[in-house]
Design a protein around this motif. Structure first.
Motif, mmCIF file in Angstrom:
data_model
loop_
_atom_site.group_PDB
_atom_site.id
_atom_site.type_symbol
_atom_site.label_atom_id
_atom_site.label_comp_id
_atom_site.label_asym_id
_atom_site.label_seq_id
_atom_site.Cartn_x
_atom_site.Cartn_y
_atom_site.Cartn_z
ATOM 1 N N ASP A 122 0.798 -1.230 0.000
ATOM 2 C CA ASP A 122 0.000 0.000 0.000
ATOM 3 C C ASP A 122 0.830 1.279 0.000
ATOM 4 O OD1 ASP A 122 -2.292 -1.518 -0.021
ATOM 5 O OD2 ASP A 122 -2.848 -1.103 2.060
ATOM 6 N N TYR A 123 2.018 1.258 0.638
ATOM 7 C CA TYR A 123 2.730 2.514 0.845
ATOM 8 C C TYR A 123 4.206 2.542 0.427
ATOM 9 C CZ TYR A 123 -1.402 3.173 3.700
ATOM 10 O OH TYR A 123 -2.700 3.252 4.123
ATOM 11 N N VAL A 124 4.834 1.390 0.311
ATOM 12 C CA VAL A 124 6.271 1.366 0.019
ATOM 13 C C VAL A 124 6.547 0.990 -1.428
ATOM 14 C CG1 VAL A 124 8.504 0.378 0.672
ATOM 15 C CG2 VAL A 124 6.791 0.841 2.432
ATOM 16 N N SER A 125 5.770 0.093 -1.968
ATOM 17 C CA SER A 125 5.970 -0.359 -3.342
ATOM 18 C C SER A 125 5.901 0.815 -4.322
ATOM 19 C CB SER A 125 4.899 -1.386 -3.714
ATOM 20 O OG SER A 125 4.938 -1.665 -5.097
ATOM 21 N N ILE A 126 6.840 0.826 -5.265
ATOM 22 C CA ILE A 126 6.823 1.896 -6.267
ATOM 23 C C ILE A 126 5.622 1.772 -7.194
ATOM 24 C CG2 ILE A 126 9.306 2.293 -6.174
ATOM 25 C CD1 ILE A 126 9.542 0.643 -8.769
ATOM 26 N N LEU A 127 4.919 0.655 -7.124
ATOM 27 C CA LEU A 127 3.723 0.449 -7.941
ATOM 28 C C LEU A 127 2.449 0.964 -7.263
ATOM 29 C CD1 LEU A 127 4.508 -3.191 -9.144
ATOM 30 C CD2 LEU A 127 4.955 -1.037 -10.344
ATOM 31 N N SER A 128 2.560 1.339 -6.007
ATOM 32 C CA SER A 128 1.382 1.767 -5.268
ATOM 33 C C SER A 128 1.019 3.212 -5.583
ATOM 34 C CB SER A 128 1.634 1.639 -3.767
ATOM 35 O OG SER A 128 0.551 2.203 -3.056
ATOM 36 N N PRO A 129 -0.267 3.487 -5.800
ATOM 37 C CA PRO A 129 -0.687 4.885 -5.996
ATOM 38 C C PRO A 129 -0.582 5.693 -4.701
ATOM 39 C CG PRO A 129 -2.593 3.425 -6.043
ATOM 40 C CD PRO A 129 -1.371 2.548 -5.975
ATOM 41 N N LYS A 130 -0.433 5.000 -3.550
ATOM 42 C CA LYS A 130 -0.307 5.693 -2.260
ATOM 43 C C LYS A 130 1.137 5.626 -1.746
ATOM 44 C CE LYS A 130 -3.467 3.098 -0.376
ATOM 45 N NZ LYS A 130 -4.385 2.501 0.603
ATOM 46 N N GLU A 131 2.093 5.475 -2.628
ATOM 47 C CA GLU A 131 3.493 5.356 -2.226
ATOM 48 C C GLU A 131 3.948 6.594 -1.455
ATOM 49 O OE1 GLU A 131 7.949 4.976 -4.225
ATOM 50 O OE2 GLU A 131 6.217 5.421 -5.495
ATOM 51 N N VAL A 132 4.629 6.364 -0.332
ATOM 52 C CA VAL A 132 5.190 7.465 0.440
ATOM 53 C C VAL A 132 6.627 7.698 -0.009
ATOM 54 C CG1 VAL A 132 3.696 7.163 2.455
ATOM 55 C CG2 VAL A 132 5.867 5.920 2.339
#
Length: 187
Positions: free
Chosen positions: A116-126
């Motif tokens: 949800d937050y770390v993957s570079i594929l996530s739209p919610k990447e921090v």
């Protein structure tokens, strides 16, 4: 790196985690009370009405604001307006993970946070620096409840230094202070 679901409980776990993100943001383990709103007008009896003193105290202490339900709720509202709510959601998910003792649950929660937050594929990447990201990737195969501690601190610091000063100057915060000031004068 993409991770596949490891248990049938994954959907329920994600739903529980997402329930923390719907409505006012709160600390993990504190169920959201049955409130009618997140208003600040005093129109109802819901517990989402901080005092003027509490609201002013937030302006002096980011930490104090972050460790109150009401503070996180209004700060989350501000972050949503800036399209950066993922920072607070990541921080809350990490807080939830740190409370976990069950190893299989730790593993699942760690993977969900990663996706949800770390993957570079996530739209919610921090936004994390490469060293922290590499350390997470290195330890993700055997995660602990402290896996994201350094990343969480980085995001906390980012919110404190970047978002918090803008929050204090925002119309959202000013309206809250004005509302509390006028209510305070009426009593």
């Amino acid at each position: 790196m993409t991770f596949q679901p490891r248990s049938s409980n994954r959907v329920e776990m994600r739903k529980r985690q997402q329930s923390h993100t719907e409505g006012p943001l709160q600390a993990p383990g504190h169920p959201r009370p049955n409130t009618c709103c997140l208003c600040w007008s005093g129109c109802c009896k819901c517990p989402w009405h901080p005092t003027l003193e509490e609201v002013i105290a937030w302006s002096r202490s980011f930490e104090k604001m972050m460790y109150t339900q009401e503070g996180r709720a209004i700060f989350g509202e501000f972050l949503r307006s800036e399209y950066s709510e993922e920072n607070l959601l990541f921080w809350l998910a990490c807080e939830d993970l740190k409370q976990e003792k069950n190893l299989p649950v730790i593993s699942e929660k760690a993977r969900i946070i990663y996706e949800d937050y770390v993957s570079i594929l996530s739209p919610k990447e921090v936004s994390l620096d490469s060293r922290v990201r590499e350390n997470i990737n290195k330890h993700l195969a055997e995660p602990s409840s402290e896996l994201y501690q350094e990343a969480q601190l980085q995001i906390y610091t980012l919110m404190q230094r970047d978002s918090f000063p803008r929050f204090l100057n925002s119309s959202i915060y000013r309206k809250l202070v004005d509302s509390k000031s006028s209510t305070h004068l009426e009593t």
